[in-house]
Write an enzyme that holds these catalytic residues in place. Structure first.
Site, PDB file in Angstrom:
ATOM      1  CG  HIS A 184      -1.897   1.208   0.907  1.00 35.32           C
ATOM      2  ND1 HIS A 184      -2.224   2.137   1.529  1.00 35.32           N
ATOM      3  CD2 HIS A 184      -3.753   0.519   0.799  1.00 35.32           C
ATOM      4  CE1 HIS A 184      -3.256   2.860   1.164  1.00 35.32           C
ATOM      5  NE2 HIS A 184      -3.892   1.787   0.374  1.00 35.32           N
TER       6      HIS A 184
ATOM      7  CG  ASP B  84      -8.051  -4.545  -2.473  1.00 41.71           C
ATOM      8  OD1 ASP B  84      -9.814  -4.485  -2.551  1.00 41.71           O
ATOM      9  OD2 ASP B  84      -7.320  -3.478  -2.677  1.00 41.71           O
TER      10      ASP B  84
HETATM   11  N1  CMC Z   1       4.206  -8.039  -4.408  1.00 36.37           N
HETATM   12  C1  CMC Z   1       5.490  -7.854  -4.770  1.00 36.37           C
HETATM   13  N2  CMC Z   1       6.254  -6.665  -4.595  1.00 36.37           N
HETATM   14  C2  CMC Z   1       5.888  -5.901  -4.228  1.00 36.37           C
HETATM   15  C3  CMC Z   1       4.062  -5.553  -4.582  1.00 36.37           C
HETATM   16  C4  CMC Z   1       3.054  -6.550  -4.146  1.00 36.37           C
HETATM   17  N3  CMC Z   1       2.383  -6.632  -4.300  1.00 36.37           N
HETATM   18  N4  CMC Z   1       4.180  -4.046  -3.732  1.00 36.37           N
HETATM   19  C5  CMC Z   1       5.096  -3.565  -4.187  1.00 36.37           C
HETATM   20  N5  CMC Z   1       6.140  -3.547  -4.324  1.00 36.37           N
HETATM   21  C6  CMC Z   1       7.272  -4.055  -4.645  1.00 36.37           C
HETATM   22  C7  CMC Z   1       7.639  -2.948  -5.706  1.00 36.37           C
HETATM   23  O1  CMC Z   1       8.598  -4.519  -6.528  1.00 36.37           O
HETATM   24  C8  CMC Z   1       9.184  -2.351  -5.243  1.00 36.37           C
HETATM   25  O2  CMC Z   1      10.316  -3.715  -4.588  1.00 36.37           O
HETATM   26  P1  CMC Z   1      11.683  -3.056  -5.291  1.00 36.37           P
HETATM   27  O3  CMC Z   1      12.049  -1.829  -4.418  1.00 36.37           O
HETATM   28  O4  CMC Z   1      12.584  -4.199  -4.593  1.00 36.37           O
HETATM   29  O5  CMC Z   1      11.801  -2.506  -6.687  1.00 36.37           O
HETATM   30  C9  CMC Z   1       8.637  -1.918  -3.095  1.00 36.37           C
HETATM   31  O6  CMC Z   1       8.030  -3.032  -3.252  1.00 36.37           O
HETATM   32  C10 CMC Z   1       7.811  -0.611  -3.354  1.00 36.37           C
HETATM   33  O7  CMC Z   1       6.978  -0.567  -4.495  1.00 36.37           O
HETATM   34  P2  CMC Z   1       6.107   0.829  -5.648  1.00 36.37           P
HETATM   35  O8  CMC Z   1       5.322   0.120  -6.690  1.00 36.37           O
HETATM   36  O9  CMC Z   1       7.187   1.634  -5.215  1.00 36.37           O
HETATM   37  O10 CMC Z   1       5.391   0.917  -4.594  1.00 36.37           O
HETATM   38  P3  CMC Z   1       4.299   1.886  -3.640  1.00 36.37           P
HETATM   39  O11 CMC Z   1       3.999   2.433  -3.017  1.00 36.37           O
HETATM   40  O12 CMC Z   1       3.851   3.031  -4.944  1.00 36.37           O
HETATM   41  O13 CMC Z   1       3.002   0.855  -4.299  1.00 36.37           O
HETATM   42  C11 CMC Z   1       0.538  -0.093  -4.702  1.00 36.37           C
HETATM   43  C12 CMC Z   1       1.825   0.433  -3.331  1.00 36.37           C
HETATM   44  C13 CMC Z   1      -0.520  -0.613  -4.108  1.00 36.37           C
HETATM   45  C14 CMC Z   1       0.200  -0.138  -5.714  1.00 36.37           C
HETATM   46  C15 CMC Z   1       1.716  -1.640  -4.636  1.00 36.37           C
HETATM   47  O14 CMC Z   1       1.842  -1.979  -3.309  1.00 36.37           O
HETATM   48  C16 CMC Z   1       0.882  -2.485  -5.480  1.00 36.37           C
HETATM   49  O15 CMC Z   1       1.148  -2.874  -6.897  1.00 36.37           O
HETATM   50  N6  CMC Z   1      -0.032  -3.524  -4.721  1.00 36.37           N
HETATM   51  C17 CMC Z   1      -0.686  -5.058  -5.347  1.00 36.37           C
HETATM   52  C18 CMC Z   1      -1.954  -4.501  -6.107  1.00 36.37           C
HETATM   53  C19 CMC Z   1      -2.709  -3.917  -5.203  1.00 36.37           C
HETATM   54  O16 CMC Z   1      -3.101  -5.044  -3.601  1.00 36.37           O
HETATM   55  N7  CMC Z   1      -3.378  -2.623  -4.740  1.00 36.37           N
HETATM   56  C20 CMC Z   1      -4.482  -2.246  -4.194  1.00 36.37           C
HETATM   57  C21 CMC Z   1      -4.080  -1.660  -3.252  1.00 36.37           C
HETATM   58  S1  CMC Z   1      -5.061  -1.205  -1.502  1.00 36.37           S
HETATM   59  C22 CMC Z   1      -6.592  -0.273  -2.336  1.00 36.37           C
HETATM   60  C23 CMC Z   1      -6.685   0.667  -1.374  1.00 36.37           C
HETATM   61  O17 CMC Z   1      -6.963   1.379  -0.550  1.00 36.37           O
HETATM   62  O18 CMC Z   1      -7.759   1.619  -2.658  1.00 36.37           O
END
Ligand code: CMC
Length: 397
Positions: free
Chosen positions: A279, A333
């Protein structure tokens, strides 16, 4: 009863250098206003609506009461709550013309989120006060929009299956009436609770993309219907509203609890993302996920199908072992798709049901923003050429 909590601004905000100065990509960690609607402590995993912890609201409240709290800023008295619930119930039905629009679009396989946008847009045409930005008109519209979203979604479900529409019932709660309009019978207690709790947990979440889109729209003094359409449009994207569906599909692919660990380990080894995990704000277990997990267990027991709960539990073990050290934990989710699946709700309705709840937060924020209004008008750093010579069309190569 601490009133102001310092927002934790992470240092990971994506700052990009440009010729005009730094650009904060995606406005990550940029504050856009002061608010008294909701607050998140991403480190401790706490969510508050109007100062009340989500854990207490989940335990003691329901959708109608929490919606009142978020809209009006205080818990209702008994008479305020019954008046509010009555208003919601009496606003549930739609003009016949709107049912016709939904039917045509649903029969042509238009996605329910797009139909939600179209129906809400069209509804503005049936409200003579649609452009009225007075508090009184805005609260009436917020209630009407909250009341009709379930009706639009259920009508889409029925029409797209060639079934007759089921008109809303006034004597059912918001959650029970939704399931009734979808499936045609009064739902059991645990199914109603599954929808009701889901709605309570999703009512507001500070300013994610959809809520920000609502702010941008209302900042132009457009009507509330249009601002809600902006919210629905932004929620539709898979990076925002669509992860519960993706998580559920993952569990179906895993198929059995014993396959969970090898599946997740392989997925992570391939550098892929596990849906329902991580998140932007929570760097610990999402409090909504913690609460909804218990409901999913109860619902699974009642429905006599523990498979997906057990698969998710096995996946969770691997997440806590391998991803928690990177601050990646299950989010709401991770668990909510299982409940929708067990209720027999098809995937394409998961995000519309999210909108059914978030419409309250979008409305509350739009009303709040109009108090301290300023038009959103950011700038961009232009990096193309200037004063290029115009060449007539037949002289161009
Ligand atoms: N599985 C594996 N690795 C992950 C995941 C995941 N779900 N999410 C983030 N990472 C890793 C990512 O690969 C990166 O690794 P590295 O630093 O080694 O490259 C690191 O964590 C940081 O990732 P980021 O994309 O910069 O983090 P973010 O804060 O932008 O991402 C997110 C937030 C929700 C988009 C992401 O965690 C994600 O894609 N999750 C899966 C989709 C999901 O479950 N979304 C629902 C969010 S909750 C709904 C709501 O509140 O409305």
């Amino acid at each position: 009863m601490e009133s102001v909590r310092k927002v934790e601004i992470s240092t990971s905000g994506k700052v990009i250098e440009s010729p005009c100065g730094p650009i904060i990509h995606g406005l990550e960690d940029v504050l856009i206003k002061v608010t008294s609607i909701s607050d998140i402590d991403g480190r401790k995993g706490i969510l508050w609506y109007r100062g009340y912890r989500i854990d207490d609201l989940a335990k003691y409240s329901n959708f109608e009461e929490t919606a009142y709290l978020v809209l009006y800023g205080k818990l209702p008295t008994r008479s305020e709550l019954s008046e509010f619930s009555e208003k919601l119930a009496s606003n549930r039905d739609l003009p016949e013309e709107i049912y016709s629009i939904i039917r045509v679009l649903a029969e042509n396989k238009v996605h329910p989120m797009l139909v939600l946008e179209s129906a809400v847009s069209a509804l503005a045409g049936f409200d003579p006060k649609a452009g009225d930005l007075s508090k009184e008109a805005l609260y009436d519209q917020a209630i009407r929009l909250t009341a009709v979203l379930p009706t639009i979604i259920a009508a889409h479900y029925r029409f797209s299956r060639g079934l007759g529409v089921i008109k809303p019932k006034k004597d059912l709660s918001h959650a029970a009436n939704f399931l009734y309009m979808m499936f045609g019978s009064t739902p059991d207690e645990v199914s109603t609770r599954a929808i009701d709790l889901y709605l309570v947990l999703h009512i507001d979440h500070e300013v994610p993309a959809s809520t920000f889109a609502t702010h941008v729209a209302i900042s132009t003094w457009t009507d509330l219907y249009s601002a809600i359409v902006a919210g629905i449009a932004a929620l539709k994207g898979p990076l925002h509203g669509g992860a519960n569906e993706a998580a559920m599909k993952q569990y179906l692919e895993i198929g059995s609890p014993s396959n969970a660990r090898p599946y997740v380990e392989k997925l992570l080894a391939e550098g892929k993302r596990l849906m329902g995990v991580g998140h932007r704000v929570y760097k610990t277990y999402d409090p909504r996920a913690r609460i909804y997990k218990d409901l999913v267990r109860e619902l699974s027991e009642k429905k006599g199908n523990m498979t997906y709960y057990q698969i998710a539990e096995e996946v969770e073990k691997v997440v806590l072992e391998k991803l928690a050290p990177k601050n990646l934990y299950p989010n709401i989710d991770f668990w909510s798709g299982i409940a929708m699946y067990l209720l027999g709700i098809p995937y394409e309705y998961y995000t519309p049901i999210f909108a059914m709840s978030r419409v309250v937060g979008w409305s509350a924020h739009a009303i709040e923003y109009l108090n301290e209004h300023r038009l959103f008008r950011p700038r961009a750093c232009y990096i193309g050429p200037h004063d290029v010579q115009y060449v007539p069309i037949d002289q161009r190569k």
